[in-house]
Scaffold this motif. Sequence first.
Motif, PDB file in Angstrom:
ATOM      1  N   GLU A   1      18.570 -16.788  58.832  1.00 35.49           N
ATOM      2  CA  GLU A   1      19.646 -16.483  57.876  1.00 35.49           C
ATOM      3  C   GLU A   1      20.537 -15.361  58.387  1.00 35.49           C
ATOM      4  O   GLU A   1      21.753 -15.367  58.148  1.00 35.49           O
ATOM      5  CB  GLU A   1      19.046 -16.085  56.510  1.00 35.49           C
ATOM      6  N   ARG A   2      19.966 -14.408  59.092  1.00 35.16           N
ATOM      7  CA  ARG A   2      20.767 -13.297  59.608  1.00 35.16           C
ATOM      8  C   ARG A   2      21.780 -13.784  60.631  1.00 35.16           C
ATOM      9  O   ARG A   2      22.895 -13.262  60.727  1.00 35.16           O
ATOM     10  CB  ARG A   2      19.852 -12.244  60.226  1.00 35.16           C
ATOM     11  N   HIS A   3      21.412 -14.808  61.407  1.00 29.38           N
ATOM     12  CA  HIS A   3      22.340 -15.361  62.386  1.00 29.38           C
ATOM     13  C   HIS A   3      23.497 -16.078  61.699  1.00 29.38           C
ATOM     14  O   HIS A   3      24.643 -16.000  62.152  1.00 29.38           O
ATOM     15  CB  HIS A   3      21.598 -16.319  63.323  1.00 29.38           C
ATOM     16  N   LEU A   4      23.189 -16.759  60.609  1.00 30.79           N
ATOM     17  CA  LEU A   4      24.259 -17.430  59.858  1.00 30.79           C
ATOM     18  C   LEU A   4      25.233 -16.415  59.272  1.00 30.79           C
ATOM     19  O   LEU A   4      26.440 -16.653  59.235  1.00 30.79           O
ATOM     20  CB  LEU A   4      23.653 -18.293  58.742  1.00 30.79           C
ATOM     21  N   VAL A   5      24.707 -15.291  58.813  1.00 30.95           N
ATOM     22  CA  VAL A   5      25.570 -14.235  58.277  1.00 30.95           C
ATOM     23  C   VAL A   5      26.478 -13.690  59.375  1.00 30.95           C
ATOM     24  O   VAL A   5      27.682 -13.464  59.157  1.00 30.95           O
ATOM     25  CB  VAL A   5      24.718 -13.107  57.663  1.00 30.95           C
ATOM     26  N   GLN A   6      25.946 -13.497  60.589  1.00 36.16           N
ATOM     27  CA  GLN A   6      26.766 -13.006  61.694  1.00 36.16           C
ATOM     28  C   GLN A   6      27.835 -14.026  62.087  1.00 36.16           C
ATOM     29  O   GLN A   6      28.976 -13.663  62.379  1.00 36.16           O
ATOM     30  CB  GLN A   6      25.876 -12.675  62.892  1.00 36.16           C
ATOM     31  N   LEU A   7      27.463 -15.312  62.103  1.00 37.04           N
ATOM     32  CA  LEU A   7      28.444 -16.362  62.395  1.00 37.04           C
ATOM     33  C   LEU A   7      29.563 -16.342  61.365  1.00 37.04           C
ATOM     34  O   LEU A   7      30.750 -16.435  61.714  1.00 37.04           O
ATOM     35  CB  LEU A   7      27.744 -17.722  62.396  1.00 37.04           C
ATOM     36  N   ALA A   8      29.199 -16.209  60.083  1.00 37.31           N
ATOM     37  CA  ALA A   8      30.216 -16.164  59.028  1.00 37.31           C
ATOM     38  C   ALA A   8      31.143 -14.980  59.202  1.00 37.31           C
ATOM     39  O   ALA A   8      32.361 -15.082  58.979  1.00 37.31           O
ATOM     40  CB  ALA A   8      29.538 -16.108  57.666  1.00 37.31           C
ATOM     41  N   ALA A   9      30.608 -13.851  59.621  1.00 33.49           N
ATOM     42  CA  ALA A   9      31.432 -12.656  59.828  1.00 33.49           C
ATOM     43  C   ALA A   9      32.413 -12.863  60.969  1.00 33.49           C
ATOM     44  O   ALA A   9      33.569 -12.425  60.903  1.00 33.49           O
ATOM     45  CB  ALA A   9      30.546 -11.451  60.090  1.00 33.49           C
ATOM     46  N   VAL A  10      31.983 -13.534  62.051  1.00 32.91           N
ATOM     47  CA  VAL A  10      32.875 -13.808  63.181  1.00 32.91           C
ATOM     48  C   VAL A  10      34.009 -14.723  62.743  1.00 32.91           C
ATOM     49  O   VAL A  10      35.183 -14.497  63.077  1.00 32.91           O
ATOM     50  CB  VAL A  10      32.090 -14.432  64.357  1.00 32.91           C
ATOM     51  N   VAL A  11      33.667 -15.776  61.991  1.00 30.71           N
ATOM     52  CA  VAL A  11      34.696 -16.700  61.499  1.00 30.71           C
ATOM     53  C   VAL A  11      35.661 -15.976  60.564  1.00 30.71           C
ATOM     54  O   VAL A  11      36.881 -16.143  60.646  1.00 30.71           O
ATOM     55  CB  VAL A  11      34.037 -17.900  60.793  1.00 30.71           C
ATOM     56  N   GLN A  12      35.121 -15.151  59.675  1.00 27.09           N
ATOM     57  CA  GLN A  12      35.964 -14.438  58.714  1.00 27.09           C
ATOM     58  C   GLN A  12      36.866 -13.429  59.410  1.00 27.09           C
ATOM     59  O   GLN A  12      38.062 -13.314  59.077  1.00 27.09           O
ATOM     60  CB  GLN A  12      35.080 -13.723  57.693  1.00 27.09           C
ATOM     61  N   ALA A  13      36.319 -12.688  60.376  1.00 28.04           N
ATOM     62  CA  ALA A  13      37.082 -11.624  61.034  1.00 28.04           C
ATOM     63  C   ALA A  13      37.970 -12.143  62.164  1.00 28.04           C
ATOM     64  O   ALA A  13      38.927 -11.476  62.559  1.00 28.04           O
ATOM     65  CB  ALA A  13      36.126 -10.564  61.580  1.00 28.04           C
ATOM     66  N   GLY A  14      37.651 -13.311  62.711  1.00 24.50           N
ATOM     67  CA  GLY A  14      38.460 -13.880  63.781  1.00 24.50           C
ATOM     68  C   GLY A  14      38.112 -13.364  65.152  1.00 24.50           C
ATOM     69  O   GLY A  14      38.822 -13.660  66.124  1.00 24.50           O
ATOM     70  N   GLY A  15      37.037 -12.602  65.292  1.00 23.28           N
ATOM     71  CA  GLY A  15      36.637 -12.087  66.586  1.00 23.28           C
ATOM     72  C   GLY A  15      35.270 -11.440  66.508  1.00 23.28           C
ATOM     73  O   GLY A  15      34.822 -11.012  65.432  1.00 23.28           O
ATOM     74  N   VAL A  16      34.595 -11.364  67.658  1.00 20.04           N
ATOM     75  CA  VAL A  16      33.249 -10.805  67.696  1.00 20.04           C
ATOM     76  C   VAL A  16      33.276  -9.296  67.452  1.00 20.04           C
ATOM     77  O   VAL A  16      32.449  -8.759  66.717  1.00 20.04           O
ATOM     78  CB  VAL A  16      32.586 -11.119  69.052  1.00 20.04           C
TER      79      VAL A  16
ATOM     80  N   GLU B   1      35.520  -7.518  65.825  1.00 22.67           N
ATOM     81  CA  GLU B   1      35.849  -7.267  64.420  1.00 22.67           C
ATOM     82  C   GLU B   1      34.653  -7.555  63.516  1.00 22.67           C
ATOM     83  O   GLU B   1      34.397  -6.842  62.544  1.00 22.67           O
ATOM     84  CB  GLU B   1      37.040  -8.114  63.996  1.00 22.67           C
ATOM     85  N   ALA B   2      33.898  -8.633  63.843  1.00 22.19           N
ATOM     86  CA  ALA B   2      32.714  -8.976  63.043  1.00 22.19           C
ATOM     87  C   ALA B   2      31.641  -7.901  63.167  1.00 22.19           C
ATOM     88  O   ALA B   2      30.965  -7.562  62.183  1.00 22.19           O
ATOM     89  CB  ALA B   2      32.168 -10.329  63.488  1.00 22.19           C
ATOM     90  N   ALA B   3      31.485  -7.361  64.374  1.00 30.14           N
ATOM     91  CA  ALA B   3      30.485  -6.309  64.576  1.00 30.14           C
ATOM     92  C   ALA B   3      30.806  -5.092  63.729  1.00 30.14           C
ATOM     93  O   ALA B   3      29.913  -4.476  63.133  1.00 30.14           O
ATOM     94  CB  ALA B   3      30.430  -5.939  66.062  1.00 30.14           C
ATOM     95  N   ILE B   4      32.095  -4.729  63.661  1.00 32.60           N
ATOM     96  CA  ILE B   4      32.508  -3.590  62.828  1.00 32.60           C
ATOM     97  C   ILE B   4      32.223  -3.891  61.355  1.00 32.60           C
ATOM     98  O   ILE B   4      31.738  -3.039  60.607  1.00 32.60           O
ATOM     99  CB  ILE B   4      34.003  -3.298  63.048  1.00 32.60           C
ATOM    100  N   LEU B   5      32.524  -5.142  60.944  1.00 28.98           N
ATOM    101  CA  LEU B   5      32.310  -5.543  59.548  1.00 28.98           C
ATOM    102  C   LEU B   5      30.840  -5.440  59.160  1.00 28.98           C
ATOM    103  O   LEU B   5      30.506  -5.030  58.042  1.00 28.98           O
ATOM    104  CB  LEU B   5      32.810  -6.986  59.353  1.00 28.98           C
ATOM    105  N   LEU B   6      29.964  -5.793  60.108  1.00 28.26           N
ATOM    106  CA  LEU B   6      28.527  -5.814  59.816  1.00 28.26           C
ATOM    107  C   LEU B   6      27.814  -4.519  60.164  1.00 28.26           C
ATOM    108  O   LEU B   6      26.622  -4.376  59.864  1.00 28.26           O
ATOM    109  CB  LEU B   6      27.870  -6.965  60.598  1.00 28.26           C
ATOM    110  N   GLY B   7      28.528  -3.594  60.824  1.00 30.75           N
ATOM    111  CA  GLY B   7      27.878  -2.364  61.250  1.00 30.75           C
ATOM    112  C   GLY B   7      26.937  -2.582  62.409  1.00 30.75           C
ATOM    113  O   GLY B   7      25.906  -1.899  62.526  1.00 30.75           O
ATOM    114  N   MET B   8      27.290  -3.531  63.283  1.00 29.00           N
ATOM    115  CA  MET B   8      26.468  -3.841  64.443  1.00 29.00           C
ATOM    116  C   MET B   8      27.266  -3.575  65.721  1.00 29.00           C
ATOM    117  O   MET B   8      28.451  -3.240  65.664  1.00 29.00           O
ATOM    118  CB  MET B   8      26.026  -5.319  64.408  1.00 29.00           C
TER     119      MET B   8
END
Length: 316
Positions: A5-20, A22-29
């Motif tokens: 499930e954590r991987h699906l959340v990260q995938l969703a963040a990448v799709v939402q943010a449009g980049g890896v 940006e997604a890392a910043i969104l997730l704090g990773m």
Amino acid sequence: MKLDERHLVQLAAVVQAGGVTEAAILLGMTQPAVSRTIAMMEQRIGEPLFVKGRRPLQPTALGQALASHGQTMLAASRKASALVAGFQKGAFGVVRVGGSPFFSDALISGMIAEFQDRRPDVRVEQSYGYLGQLRAALDADRIDIAICPIDVLKEGSGLRFDVVLPGRNVVACRTTHPLLMKRRLDPASLLDYPWVGPPEGSPLYADLNSLALSLGATEIKIRYSGGSLSSAINYLKSSDALTVLPHSVVFAYRNEKSITALPVRIPHPERALGILQQSNATRAPAVDAFVAHVTKRFKDLALLIERHEKAIVWGL
């Protein structure tokens, strides 16, 4: 195939943010950690999750479908985090408050409404009782706090009592009562009128008996009893009956100009109104917020109540 499930959340963040990144910043990773997750998912599934060479990143049909599930989890996670943060700030939760009936109805119910106007997601459960019942409810964890009058709290009780007001009871009547027309009130004349009986077992009832004894009466003419605060006040307004009420209750009804207090001192022990609670109890933040609200409201009212007491109760 079971997906993390954590991987699906990260995938969703990448799709939402449009980049890896940006997604890392969104997730704090970190960016490398998110990149590894996407690469691992594609390797395990055997299909690309993003269209190669597109910037911002564009998910494939499979990537978009999987991301939608991750987005649901991401939204739920954010709601859960907001719920925890709100609970810690006292914005969510339940407050269980007990109190003596007349005092609670006249003053505390209004304070509850003011509190919930600012914190609409806090539920308040109000119950009634007198000191013995309230102490038992605190001991059994049926209520979080009690707001009531106390004369003596023994050391070693395991309870804490924070005073908010002096606990004075008064003889109440309608504002056009014949006794108010007298230039000098003879306390014995109180026995010439019928009375509304306070609830049995209450400090009001004990004070009525003390008043009767101080006037040399073996009994007092109780014509009506058993009603709520509203019914007792409506009865007073429509009759020449008298009753014993907390001075704070008379104060609460001052703007209606329907009841007032006679300038007669009732013999009763030194008493205070306050907040009773377990000394070492762990309370929800919402309860602490409610206690702070009630304490501040009484602090704001204390001077007004004192002026009302001097001007109305003893001014005749």
